[in-house]
Scaffold this active site. Structure first.
Site, short mmCIF file in Angstrom:
data_model
loop_
_atom_site.label_atom_id
_atom_site.label_comp_id
_atom_site.label_asym_id
_atom_site.label_seq_id
_atom_site.Cartn_x
_atom_site.Cartn_y
_atom_site.Cartn_z
N SER A 136 -2.57 -4.91 0.15
CA SER A 136 -3.41 -4.01 -0.66
C SER A 136 -2.88 -3.65 -2.04
O SER A 136 -3.56 -2.98 -2.80
CB SER A 136 -3.69 -2.72 0.11
OG SER A 136 -4.61 -2.96 1.12
N SER A 186 -6.82 -2.85 -0.77
CA SER A 186 -7.58 -1.62 -0.86
C SER A 186 -7.32 -0.84 -2.15
O SER A 186 -8.08 0.05 -2.49
CB SER A 186 -7.22 -0.73 0.33
OG SER A 186 -5.84 -0.32 0.24
N LYS A 243 -3.71 6.82 -6.44
CA LYS A 243 -4.62 6.35 -5.39
C LYS A 243 -5.01 7.52 -4.49
O LYS A 243 -4.15 8.35 -4.15
CB LYS A 243 -3.92 5.25 -4.58
CG LYS A 243 -4.80 4.58 -3.53
CD LYS A 243 -4.06 3.44 -2.82
CE LYS A 243 -4.93 2.76 -1.78
NZ LYS A 243 -4.26 1.62 -1.13
#
EC number: 6.3.5.7
Length: 491
Positions: free
Chosen positions: A182, A158, A78
């Site tokens: 998330s 997210s 990420k």
């Protein structure tokens, strides 16, 4: 090559150990898959040269019998995790082409154990979002589609890039972060397994901060076993992070397949929401029945302060964000938009560098921390947080081992469908997940079924502090009962 990318981490680990294929072959197969799937916009930076160099180095180690627990496994990272000499932007224009001279603790542990980096994954800007539509690189597309429809769906946020890439077989697993859901919400939207560990279990050092008292790193993988394998490498004490807990890291994989007989599973009555889709309610009942069939005991529990969790979260998180994001001022690194004075330069840089959602949260956060409002909002929200934590503690004190809830109030929705006119509509997606972050507890989302349109739905299990092992055992029961689902390839 397709069979090389469709394996689980556990299968690939055995294949590499038996020399059925090399890490370089495995890496090349994934790099080809990433190239063919650019329509998903899951990766914001591909690092094929670095990946191949890492794979070759690991192959040499495996040949000498020196490979670590993740030797040769290709992963996506990420874009919130700092990666040394590789651009890290938190998917925000304000970080520009920032290239960190250091490596985050979590990723350094993955490389220590032999994993290979394929590239950086898309996420909501500064992890602020529930749909991966706030990224400056554009939205991520969910590999799943409604039956008979070509509408592009969100993968959740997210960590949407992480979930989308794992679901579409672009990487064998991915790092993710969870501040209010998330990891678990995107996992539920993409039929992947997502684990939000206990606060302090994984180091936050080198991860771009959103809300420091809530953020926690964790894995997204295809199976509970794969998530357990990744989690063991990601967890551990880090003296560089003062909130990191100094506890031994258990062998999480050993919990897979363990009997759940006699475990008490709490079913919280406050999670039965008005207007909750019947299929989510039905899935929740099915999940409870699967655990009961495996020998667990179901008990109804009450978490009375649940209804205050979302409003309290959306005071605490923006307050911490406004404080954390003050450092992005155009002075030291990232974007700089000149002005006639230093004050104007700050204003211009932040106005152009931050997207709408980040600006909205920074303004809310600054407001609730300001003189005259601090006591009315921030202090009160922290008191509510204490009560939410106590609700869980009371349940665990009565012998409850874990709590079963839905992971999301619905399946994935279309890109642009929610939150346009009313941001609060988007915030409601976090209704089942924020309590876990407010209380600092571990949670896992496991694929458990599909809705009427063929889209995946997930169930969430919430555990006692530092008892992720129980969650892996229970998650495996749900996974075995529900089976595994993969999206039909269209990209």
């Amino acid at each position: 090559m397709t069979d090389l990318i469709s394996m689980t981490i556990a299968e690939a680990r055995n294949g590499l150990a038996n020399k059925s294929f090399t890490s370089l072959e495995l890496t090349d197969a994934h790099l080809a898959a990433i190239e063919a799937a650019r329509a998903l916009n899951a990766f914001v930076l591909e690092t094929p040269d670095k990946a191949r160099a890492m794979a070759r180095a690991i192959d040499a180690k495996i040949a000498k019998g020196e490979g670590g627990p993740l030797a040769g496994i290709p992963l996506g990272i990420k874009d919130l995790f700092a990666t040394k000499d590789v651009r890290t932007t938190a998917c925000s224009k304000i970080l520009g082409n920032f290239v960190p001279p250091y490596e985050s603790t979590v990723t350094s542990q993955l490389w220590r154990d032999g994993a290979v980096m394929l590239g950086k994954l898309n996420n909501d800007e500064f992890a602020m979002g529930s749909s991966n539509e706030t990224s400056c690189f554009g939205p991520v597309v969910n590999p799943w589609r409604r039956e008979g429809s070509n509408t592009s769906l969100v993968p959740g946020g997210s960590s949407g890039g992480s979930a989308s890439a794992v679901a579409a077989l672009l990487c064998m697993g991915a790092t993710a972060t969870d501040t209010g859901g998330s990891i678990r919400q995107p996992a539920a939207f993409t039929a992947t397994v997502g684990v939000k560990p206990t606060y302090g279990r994984c180091s936050r050092w080198g991860i771009v901060a959103f809300a420091s008292s809530l953020d926690q790193a964790g894995p997204i993988a295809r199976t509970t076993r794969d998530a357990a394998i990744l989690m063991r490498s990601m967890a551990g004490h880090d003296p560089k992070d003062t909130t990191s807990v100094d506890r031994a890291v258990p062998d999480y994989e050993a919990a897979i397949g363990k009997s759940v007989k006699g475990m008490k599973i709490g079913i919280p009555k406050e999670y039965r929401l008005d207007g909750m889709p019947a299929e989510v309610e039905k899935l929740w009942s099915e999940g409870a029945a699967w655990l009961k069939a495996a020998g667990a005991e179901l008990v109804e529990i009450s978490l009375p302060h649940t209804k205050y969790a979302l409003p309290a979260y959306y005071i605490v998180a923006p307050a911490e964000a406004s404080s954390n994001l003050a450092r992005y001022d155009g002075v030291r690194y990232g974007l700089r938009v000149p002005g006639r004075s230093i004050g104007e330069m700050y204003e211009n840089t932040r106005a152009e560098g931050f997207g709408d959602e980040v600006r909205r949260r920074v303004m809310i956060g600054t407001y609730v921390l300001s003189a005259g409002y601090y006591d009315a909002y921030y202090l009160r929200a922290q008191k509510v947080r204490t009560l939410i934590k106590k609700d869980f503690e009371d349940c665990f004190a009565k012998g409850v081992n874990a709590i079963l809830t839905p992971a999301t109030p619905s399946a994935a929705f279309g890109i642009g469908e929610k939150g346009g006119a009313d941001p609060v509509e988007m915030y409601l997606n976090d209704i089942f997940t924020v309590t876990v972050n407010m209380a600092g507890l571990p949670g896992i989302a496991v694929p458990a079924g599909k809705d009427a349109q063929g889209l995946p739905l997930g169930l969430q299990l919430i555990g006692r502090p530092f008892d992720e092992e129980t969650l892996f055992s229970l998650g495996e029961v749900v996974e075995q009962a529900a089976g595994r689902f993969t999206p039909a390839r269209w990209w």
